[in-house]
Every structure is written in structure tokens, then in C-alpha cells.
Design a protein around this motif. Structure first.
Motif, PDB file in Angstrom:
ATOM      1  N   LYS A 234     135.148  69.361 124.900  1.00  6.75           N
ATOM      2  CA  LYS A 234     135.559  69.190 126.300  1.00  6.75           C
ATOM      3  C   LYS A 234     134.480  69.628 127.288  1.00  6.75           C
ATOM      4  O   LYS A 234     134.626  69.441 128.493  1.00  6.75           O
ATOM      5  CB  LYS A 234     136.876  69.928 126.554  1.00  6.75           C
ATOM      6  CG  LYS A 234     138.076  69.137 125.985  1.00  6.75           C
ATOM      7  CD  LYS A 234     139.404  69.703 126.414  1.00  6.75           C
ATOM      8  CE  LYS A 234     139.901  70.708 125.414  1.00  6.75           C
ATOM      9  NZ  LYS A 234     141.254  71.190 125.737  1.00  6.75           N
ATOM     10  N   ARG A 235     133.370  70.205 126.803  1.00 10.94           N
ATOM     11  CA  ARG A 235     132.285  70.593 127.715  1.00 10.94           C
ATOM     12  C   ARG A 235     131.564  69.363 128.273  1.00 10.94           C
ATOM     13  O   ARG A 235     130.841  69.446 129.252  1.00 10.94           O
ATOM     14  CB  ARG A 235     131.274  71.482 127.008  1.00 10.94           C
ATOM     15  CG  ARG A 235     130.543  70.780 125.887  1.00 10.94           C
ATOM     16  CD  ARG A 235     129.521  71.661 125.209  1.00 10.94           C
ATOM     17  NE  ARG A 235     128.372  71.901 126.062  1.00 10.94           N
ATOM     18  CZ  ARG A 235     127.594  72.972 125.998  1.00 10.94           C
ATOM     19  NH1 ARG A 235     127.858  73.899 125.131  1.00 10.94           N
ATOM     20  NH2 ARG A 235     126.563  73.110 126.788  1.00 10.94           N
ATOM     21  N   PHE A 236     131.766  68.181 127.615  1.00 16.32           N
ATOM     22  CA  PHE A 236     131.042  66.982 128.034  1.00 16.32           C
ATOM     23  C   PHE A 236     131.856  66.132 129.010  1.00 16.32           C
ATOM     24  O   PHE A 236     133.084  66.106 128.945  1.00 16.32           O
ATOM     25  CB  PHE A 236     130.710  66.099 126.819  1.00 16.32           C
ATOM     26  CG  PHE A 236     129.786  66.739 125.821  1.00 16.32           C
ATOM     27  CD1 PHE A 236     128.435  66.908 126.123  1.00 16.32           C
ATOM     28  CD2 PHE A 236     130.253  67.171 124.590  1.00 16.32           C
ATOM     29  CE1 PHE A 236     127.563  67.494 125.210  1.00 16.32           C
ATOM     30  CE2 PHE A 236     129.395  67.756 123.669  1.00 16.32           C
ATOM     31  CZ  PHE A 236     128.047  67.923 123.979  1.00 16.32           C
ATOM     32  N   ASP A 237     131.115  65.414 129.882  1.00 15.98           N
ATOM     33  CA  ASP A 237     131.745  64.387 130.723  1.00 15.98           C
ATOM     34  C   ASP A 237     131.118  63.052 130.304  1.00 15.98           C
ATOM     35  O   ASP A 237     131.670  62.337 129.467  1.00 15.98           O
ATOM     36  CB  ASP A 237     131.505  64.708 132.203  1.00 15.98           C
ATOM     37  CG  ASP A 237     132.063  63.657 133.137  1.00 15.98           C
ATOM     38  OD1 ASP A 237     132.960  62.903 132.721  1.00 15.98           O
ATOM     39  OD2 ASP A 237     131.601  63.571 134.298  1.00 15.98           O
ATOM     40  N   VAL A 238     129.920  62.719 130.825  1.00 13.69           N
ATOM     41  CA  VAL A 238     129.197  61.524 130.380  1.00 13.69           C
ATOM     42  C   VAL A 238     128.019  61.980 129.518  1.00 13.69           C
ATOM     43  O   VAL A 238     127.276  62.878 129.916  1.00 13.69           O
ATOM     44  CB  VAL A 238     128.681  60.711 131.589  1.00 13.69           C
ATOM     45  CG1 VAL A 238     127.779  59.575 131.111  1.00 13.69           C
ATOM     46  CG2 VAL A 238     129.853  60.159 132.398  1.00 13.69           C
ATOM     47  N   VAL A 239     127.878  61.371 128.350  1.00 12.43           N
ATOM     48  CA  VAL A 239     126.735  61.642 127.482  1.00 12.43           C
ATOM     49  C   VAL A 239     125.898  60.375 127.451  1.00 12.43           C
ATOM     50  O   VAL A 239     126.432  59.292 127.192  1.00 12.43           O
ATOM     51  CB  VAL A 239     127.203  61.984 126.043  1.00 12.43           C
ATOM     52  CG1 VAL A 239     126.004  62.133 125.104  1.00 12.43           C
ATOM     53  CG2 VAL A 239     128.054  63.245 126.032  1.00 12.43           C
ATOM     54  N   VAL A 240     124.598  60.463 127.734  1.00 22.14           N
ATOM     55  CA  VAL A 240     123.750  59.267 127.661  1.00 22.14           C
ATOM     56  C   VAL A 240     122.655  59.518 126.638  1.00 22.14           C
ATOM     57  O   VAL A 240     122.067  60.598 126.587  1.00 22.14           O
ATOM     58  CB  VAL A 240     123.165  58.884 129.040  1.00 22.14           C
ATOM     59  CG1 VAL A 240     122.254  59.944 129.601  1.00 22.14           C
ATOM     60  CG2 VAL A 240     122.432  57.550 128.955  1.00 22.14           C
TER      61      VAL A 240
END
Ligand code: NAD
Length: 356
Positions: A234-240
């Protein structure tokens, strides 16, 4: 009037596409939908997995809704004739460089994850994978006799990892703009500590990030990202990230939700023309039984409305309807558990329409 190419494909493809089309029709939007064969179905009909007429329809459409392709019976065909080549052909012909794979854990399905419920409850991350570059496409590649390295004179194989600045810039813009519509955080995943290509990636993403002061950017090495995805997703929002790291991380992230039948995906080009498909395959083992989960395809249709057709509120309405049927306890066999009601593919589609 927006044009949609409907490509059902093989296995459960036609069954799940029927339900998504049913939902789209129920929305009464100005859409012109035309179907064409693709994959094994197209090979049977005309000897090629991506016939010219299908490609033309796709090119002339604003978006493509794709079921799935493939069956083990085609595994002995020459590679260019195999059903999976249709997807690669469409990606190439349409320049679909940005792959969106959301991993959302629906409250009602938390128990289906292999992680503890508290780690995945409310999970909503978006992995954006560059889809047309990196070591998967870099030239030169091949086999040869080594002239240096640890074993000169031995047979060896090699691939080339490479990214140009414009390739990195355009996927970075896609990620920052997606984050602006979400929680305004981008994590760029690289291996800058070892690879020249990914130090360059990191530098270019950082430079593009300056144009998006409202989005927080951080960088993470791919090995750490793989670990964090199971430790604290849950620490992530968008990963690119690039093509190869994205291939691996998006599958890892999708499994956090525990239910392959629930996960949509989108592949977009620079004109926002896109191919929308469930993340799963053609599931030949259950094809024709009427038990496949159509929700990943229905949610892919919602993504299509949002990203290619500018219909944000219609997309949100479909997503809310899916949440509602899950809250009602309706489940196809793949997500069924004690205390819920098992429904067929068609019944699930009908329930989503009723919930709209
Ligand atoms: P798969 O995703 O088709 O199936 C894996 C497992 O998940 C199977 O047990 C299947 O029954 C189940 N499953 C998948 N989707 C489901 C759904 N909507 N509802 C309920 N259960 C579902 O992967 P596979 O079995 O490894 O591959 C089958 C074929 O699909 C192969 O020919 C493969 O090449 C092809 N494939 C196509 C795509 C695509 O079209 N984009 C992607 C992956 C695999």
C-alpha cells in the motif's frame, strides 16, 4: 460516435466479451461496435492470427476491446502463426507503448490474497510498464561464438538493453499524468546502481518530473520494489518502469489481489488509442462451460471509457456496479467462497447491468 473494435479471440474470450458488450450497450453511449476474429479463431477462418481486415478495423477504431487468445492446440504452429502473435502485431502496428495494470484489492475479496488481509485491504496501485522498448526489442541480439568474456571461443547468446530519451520521456509523462488523477505519487523503478540504461532512465524521469511539481517522485531499485510489493504494497500509488521489470512486477502485483479473473489492463499509444483486455489468458480448461469470470473484461471496458473515450463518469459507474455485485455476495467459481452465491458468466454480466 466513437468506434470500438471488438476482438473476442479464443477460449473464454467470446464468453467474457459478450458480457462486457452487454454492459457497454446498457450504458447507452454513442458507441459503434464492430467485431472481427483474432488469434486462433482468425487462424481457423483465414490462416492468420491477425488478418488484414482485423488489423484495419483496429487501426480505424478509437479503442479495441480484446478478449484473450491462445490454445495449446496451436503450440506446434510456426511462431508467426501462433495466436499470441496477434497481440504483438497489434501492439507494434498501433505503437501501444504504455501498459496500465491496476492492482486493486476489493474489500470483499481480501481473503483471496496470499498476503495477510491487513496488508492488502484497500490496495489500489497502478503499474505502468513501458511496452515497446528495453531488452525485449533491443538490437543486436542473437547467438555467436564468444571472442572475449569468461569463456572465449564458447557458444553464447546476447540481448541488448537500450532506451532512447524520447521513449523514457513519453512513458514518464504518462505516469505523472496518471498520478495527477490519483494520489499524486510516482515511484520510478530502475536498476541504476548496476545498469547504464537505468541510470539514464532515472535521470530522464527526474527531469520530466520537474514539470509536475504537484506529483511526488521517488526512485526504487527493482529488487527492493519486488520486496516492497509483498512487504508493504500500500506504500505505492503509481509505479513506472521499463518493459522487463514491468513484466515481472505487474504479475507480482496482480497476484496480491488473489484473483486473476478480476484484473483489467490497458495498452495506450500517444493518441490515447488503446487496447483493453483482461490480464488473464484464454483459459482453455474452462472454455464453453459458462463459468468464467467476466469482471476483468467488464473492468477493462470501464478503463476504455476512461482512457480512450473521455467518459470518466460512465467508467466510474461501471466500477461502482462491479463493487455492488461483489457486495451482494455474487461470485463466479474462481472467487467463490463459503457464504457467497455462485453465479455463471452470464448471470454475473446480468447482475452488473442490473446494478448500473
Ligand atoms: P490463463 O490465464 O488462460 O489461465 C490460468 C488459470 O486461470 C486457468 O486455470 C484458468 O481457468 C484460470 N482463469 C483465467 N481467467 C479466468 C477467468 N476469467 N475466470 C475464471 N478462471 C480464469 O493462462 P494459461 O492457462 O497459462 O494460458 C492459456 C492460454 O492463454 C495459452 O494459450 C496462453 O498462451 C494464452 N494467454 C493469452 C493471453 C492473452 O490473450 N493476452 C495472456 C496469457 C495467456
Amino acid at each position: 460516435m466513437k468506434k470500438i473494435a471488438i476482438l473476442p479471440g479464443d477460449g473464454i474470450g467470446p464468453e467474457i466479451i459478450d458480457e462486457a458488450v452487454k454492459v457497454l450497450k446498457a450504458m447507452k453511449l454513442p458507441l459503434e461496435m464492430s467485431s472481427a476474429p483474432v488469434g486462433g479463431a482468425a487462424y481457423e477462418a483465414s490462416g492468420h492470427p491477425l488478418p488484414e481486415a482485423t488489423l484495419k478495423l483496429a487501426q480505424e477504431s478509437d479503442a479495441i476491446l480484446f478478449g484473450a487468445v491462445g490454445d495449446w492446440k496451436y503450440d506446434t504452429l510456426d511462431r508467426p502463426l501462433r495466436p499470441e502473435q496477434a497481440i504483438l502485431g497489434l501492439r507494434k502496428a498501433l505503437g501501444l507503448f504504455a501498459n496500465f495494470r491496476p492492482a486493486i484489492c476489493y474489500e470483499q475479496l481480501t481473503h483471496a490474497s496470499s498476503l495477510k488481509p491487513e496488508l492488502v485491504a484497500g490496495l489500489d496501485i497502478l503499474i505502468i510498464r513501458e511496452l515497446t522498448g528495453d531488452i525485449y526489442f533491443g538490437q543486436p541480439r542473437g547467438r555467436r561464438t564468444a571472442t572475449d568474456g569468461h569463456f572465449p571461443g564458447a557458444e553464447e547468446a546476447y540481448d541488448t538493453m537500450r532506451y532512447s530519451k524520447p521513449e523514457i520521456e513519453r512513458i514518464a509523462h504518462v505516469a505523472f499524468q496518471a498520478a495527477q488523477k490519483r494520489n499524486k505519487r510516482v515511484t520510478s523503478v530502475d536498476k541504476a546502481n548496476v545498469l547504464e540504461t537505468f541510470q539514464f532512465w532515472k535521470d530522464v524521469v527526474t527531469e520530466v518530473g520537474l514539470q509536475y511539481p504537484d506529483v511526488a517522485l521517488d526512485h526504487m531499485y527493482v529488487d527492493n520494489a519486488a520486496m516492497q510489493l509483498v512487504k508493504e504494497p500500500k506504500r505505492f500509488d503509481v509505479v513506472v518502469t521499463g518493459n522487463m521489470f514491468g513484466d515481472i512486477l505487474s504479475d507480482e502485483a496482480s497476484m496480491l489481489t488473489g484473483s486473476i479473473g478480476m484484473l483489467p489492463s490497458a495498452s495506450l499509444n500517444s493518441q490515447n488509442q488503446g487496447l483493453y483486455e483482461p490480464s488473464h489468458g484464454s483459459a482453455p480448461d474452462i472454455a464453453g462451460k459458462g463459468i468464467a469470470n467476466p469482471l476483468a473484461t467488464i473492468l477493462s471496458a470501464a478503463m476504455m471509457l476512461r482512457f480512450s473515450l473521455g467518459q470518466e463518469s460512465a467508467a466510474a459507474q461501471i466500477e461502482a456496479a462491479v463493487q455492488k455485485v461483489l457486495a451482494q455476495g455474487l461470485r463466479t467459481a474462481d472467487i467463490h467462497s463459503a457464504g457467497t452465491t455462485k453465479v455463471s458468466t452470464v448471470e454475473m454480466g446480468d447482475a452488473v447491468v442490473a446494478a448500473l
